[in-house]
Design a protein around this motif. Structure first.
Motif, PDB file in Angstrom:
ATOM      1  N   ALA A   9       0.832  -1.196   0.000  1.00  0.00           N
ATOM      2  CA  ALA A   9       0.000   0.000   0.000  1.00  0.00           C
ATOM      3  C   ALA A   9       0.870   1.250   0.000  1.00  0.00           C
ATOM      4  O   ALA A   9       1.861   1.331   0.733  1.00  0.00           O
ATOM      5  N   TRP A  11       0.251   5.214   0.680  1.00  0.00           N
ATOM      6  CA  TRP A  11      -0.674   6.280   1.059  1.00  0.00           C
ATOM      7  C   TRP A  11      -0.221   7.557   0.352  1.00  0.00           C
ATOM      8  O   TRP A  11       0.748   8.190   0.734  1.00  0.00           O
ATOM      9  N   ASP A  16      -3.510   5.758   7.161  1.00  0.00           N
ATOM     10  CA  ASP A  16      -4.523   4.874   7.713  1.00  0.00           C
ATOM     11  C   ASP A  16      -4.889   5.330   9.123  1.00  0.00           C
ATOM     12  O   ASP A  16      -4.108   5.986   9.821  1.00  0.00           O
ATOM     13  N   TYR A  24      -9.172   3.913  -3.512  1.00  0.00           N
ATOM     14  CA  TYR A  24      -8.187   2.869  -3.791  1.00  0.00           C
ATOM     15  C   TYR A  24      -7.949   2.832  -5.293  1.00  0.00           C
ATOM     16  O   TYR A  24      -8.905   2.903  -6.082  1.00  0.00           O
ATOM     17  N   TYR A  38     -11.985   2.398  -0.307  1.00  0.00           N
ATOM     18  CA  TYR A  38     -11.376   1.862   0.916  1.00  0.00           C
ATOM     19  C   TYR A  38     -12.124   2.431   2.119  1.00  0.00           C
ATOM     20  O   TYR A  38     -12.323   3.649   2.225  1.00  0.00           O
ATOM     21  N   VAL A  47     -12.263  -2.931   0.886  1.00  0.00           N
ATOM     22  CA  VAL A  47     -12.379  -2.113  -0.328  1.00  0.00           C
ATOM     23  C   VAL A  47     -13.636  -2.570  -1.065  1.00  0.00           C
ATOM     24  O   VAL A  47     -13.729  -3.727  -1.508  1.00  0.00           O
ATOM     25  N   PRO A  61      -8.018  -5.213   1.376  1.00  0.00           N
ATOM     26  CA  PRO A  61      -7.246  -4.448   0.384  1.00  0.00           C
ATOM     27  C   PRO A  61      -6.247  -5.279  -0.409  1.00  0.00           C
ATOM     28  O   PRO A  61      -6.122  -5.103  -1.631  1.00  0.00           O
ATOM     29  N   LEU A  72      -3.577   4.705  -2.149  1.00  0.00           N
ATOM     30  CA  LEU A  72      -4.724   5.112  -1.337  1.00  0.00           C
ATOM     31  C   LEU A  72      -4.688   6.616  -1.150  1.00  0.00           C
ATOM     32  O   LEU A  72      -3.658   7.181  -0.786  1.00  0.00           O
TER      33      LEU A  72
END
Length: 230
Positions: A9, A11, A16, A24, A38, A47, A61, A72
């Protein structure tokens, strides 16, 4: 499907949290991407994404596109709106897992927050979603408003990239339709404006105060996101 590699992932905006909603986005092919919604409300992240015709999924995810890294983009929403969207994700996932059609025809529906009814209802099967327009409908539903200024998106030109993409998917969809009328419902969407998954993620990079985001800004941000996804 890629195996032996766990997707990572990234970001791209925000981070998060126990309560978070985000767009997503992942690369599925050299020039193709997939978008989803998400959501985490003090539990496991999921998701919600429109994977294909009659296939709405609410996956972990890492399971959306196994082995693929994904980006994300946290949405700039207050806690009340975030919780409303998380609840709507759960409701829509339960109700519509095998219902929605993959379609291109332009419409701008939303979901009733209490019942998940589609408003306005699809009068026939010319209307449905792509992965990108499904995410836009979810955002539209929670009084968040329009993420993108859709009237600015260009109409496909004959034999252009978007036109070829629509006709390619039509060839995939039509053999599964039961009647000439069903095939006509698919064909009716050719020529509709195409919103890319990366357009949705690019628009989400902007603060809520500047929504709806125009085509130029969303496409530029989306292309930068695409460059970050292997």
């Amino acid at each position: 499907m890629i195996t032996g590699h766990r997707g990572k992932a990234q970001w791209l905006r925000g981070a998060d949290a126990n309560l978070v909603v985000a767009v997503y986005v992942t690369r599925t092919d050299h020039a193709q991407f997939h978008a989803g919604f998400y959501h985490r409300d003090h539990g496991d992240a999921r998701v919600l994404h429109f994977a294909w015709d009659r296939e709405l999924c609410n996956d972990a995810p890492d399971d959306v596109c196994e082995g693929r890294d994904y980006g994300l983009v946290t949405l700039s929403l207050d806690d009340d709106d975030a919780q409303t969207l998380c609840a709507l994700c759960r409701l829509v996932a339960r109700r519509y897992s095998v219902t929605f059609r993959f379609r291109f025809a332009e419409w701008r529906p939303r979901f009733d927050l209490g019942t998940a009814e589609v408003i306005p209802p699809a009068l026939d099967e010319r209307y449905g979603f792509t992965c990108a327009t499904f995410v836009l409908a979810m955002l539209r539903s929670a009084a968040v408003g329009e993420l993108l200024a859709l009237d600015q998106w260009p109409v496909p030109t004959p034999y252009g990239t978007d036109d070829r993409w629509q006709k390619k998917l039509v060839k995939m969809l039509c053999p599964t339709e039961a009647s000439p009328e069903d095939v006509a419902n698919v064909l009716a969407g050719i020529g509709a404006r195409r919103v890319l998954p990366t357009d949705v993620a690019g628009g989400a990079m902007k603060s809520r105060e500047v929504w709806p985001v125009g085509f130029v800004d969303a496409r530029r941000e989306g292309e930068q996101i695409a460059a970050c996804l292997p």
